[in-house]
Write an enzyme that holds these catalytic residues in place. Structure first.
Site, short mmCIF file in Angstrom:
data_model
loop_
_atom_site.label_atom_id
_atom_site.label_comp_id
_atom_site.label_asym_id
_atom_site.label_seq_id
_atom_site.Cartn_x
_atom_site.Cartn_y
_atom_site.Cartn_z
CG ASN A 91 -1.94 -1.10 1.21
OD1 ASN A 91 -2.51 -1.39 0.16
ND2 ASN A 91 -2.18 -1.72 2.35
CG HIS A 104 4.37 -2.36 5.54
ND1 HIS A 104 4.35 -1.01 5.82
CD2 HIS A 104 3.07 -2.74 5.39
CE1 HIS A 104 3.10 -0.59 5.85
NE2 HIS A 104 2.30 -1.61 5.58
P1 5GP Z 1 -0.70 -0.65 5.82
O1 5GP Z 1 -2.15 -0.24 5.84
O2 5GP Z 1 0.19 0.46 6.30
O3 5GP Z 1 -0.30 -1.22 4.49
O4 5GP Z 1 -0.59 -1.85 6.84
C1 5GP Z 1 -0.16 -1.72 8.15
C2 5GP Z 1 -0.34 -3.06 8.84
O5 5GP Z 1 0.38 -3.04 10.05
C3 5GP Z 1 -1.80 -3.38 9.20
O6 5GP Z 1 -2.17 -4.61 8.57
C4 5GP Z 1 -1.79 -3.48 10.73
O7 5GP Z 1 -2.63 -4.51 11.21
C5 5GP Z 1 -0.32 -3.76 11.04
N1 5GP Z 1 0.13 -3.25 12.32
C6 5GP Z 1 -0.10 -2.01 12.83
N2 5GP Z 1 0.51 -1.88 14.03
C7 5GP Z 1 1.13 -3.07 14.26
C8 5GP Z 1 1.94 -3.54 15.35
O8 5GP Z 1 2.20 -2.85 16.34
N3 5GP Z 1 2.43 -4.80 15.24
C9 5GP Z 1 2.17 -5.60 14.16
N4 5GP Z 1 2.70 -6.82 14.16
N5 5GP Z 1 1.43 -5.18 13.13
C10 5GP Z 1 0.91 -3.93 13.18
#
Ligand code: 5GP
Length: 119
Positions: A91, A104
């Protein structure tokens, strides 16, 4: 937008916040997503400070890029996903709902994943 050293993944990489680690090498940390969207949902995170896919793809060194590409099948094999299949998602920015401003990849699998995008 400048990279924020205090984002949650930067803290995980520095070991200030725990994670359920799946794989680590010099360039990459992979750990289970805290809010999984599939039976298996792992985040593959370059350790270097890049905000998003767009930032990484434009700025990363060849060895950082290669390390990320290699980490995908390594992690998939560790989790037993390579035969049945898996999906990689990145994303970038607001319209893609990027929540964490440290680049990521999402690696999803372990069950049929459905359509690529739901409207
Ligand atoms: P994005 O929307 O930025 O592509 O995805 C971020 C991801 O990070 C989400 O799927 C969310 O569940 C995950 N996430 C957010 N905070 C944490 C955390 O503290 N630990 C872990 N393991 N995942 C996290």
């Amino acid at each position: 937008m400048a990279y924020n050293q205090n984002n949650i993944f930067a803290k995980i990489i520095r070991g200030e916040i725990p994670c359920q680690k799946v794989y680590e090498d010099q360039e990459i940390l992979a750990f289970h997503d805290i809010n999984p969207k599939a039976k298996t949902h792992v985040l593959i995170v370059p350790k270097a400070a890049y905000i998003s896919w767009d930032d990484f793809a434009m700025q990363a060194t060849s060895s950082q890029t290669a390390a990320l590409m290699k980490a995908i099948p390594i992690v998939a094999r560790k989790l037993g996903l390579e035969k049945q299949g898996y999906r990689i998602i990145a994303n970038h920015g607001h319209h893609a709902h990027q929540e964490v401003p440290h680049f990521h990849l999402h690696l999803l699998g372990g069950n049929p994943l459905g359509p690529l995008v739901q409207s």
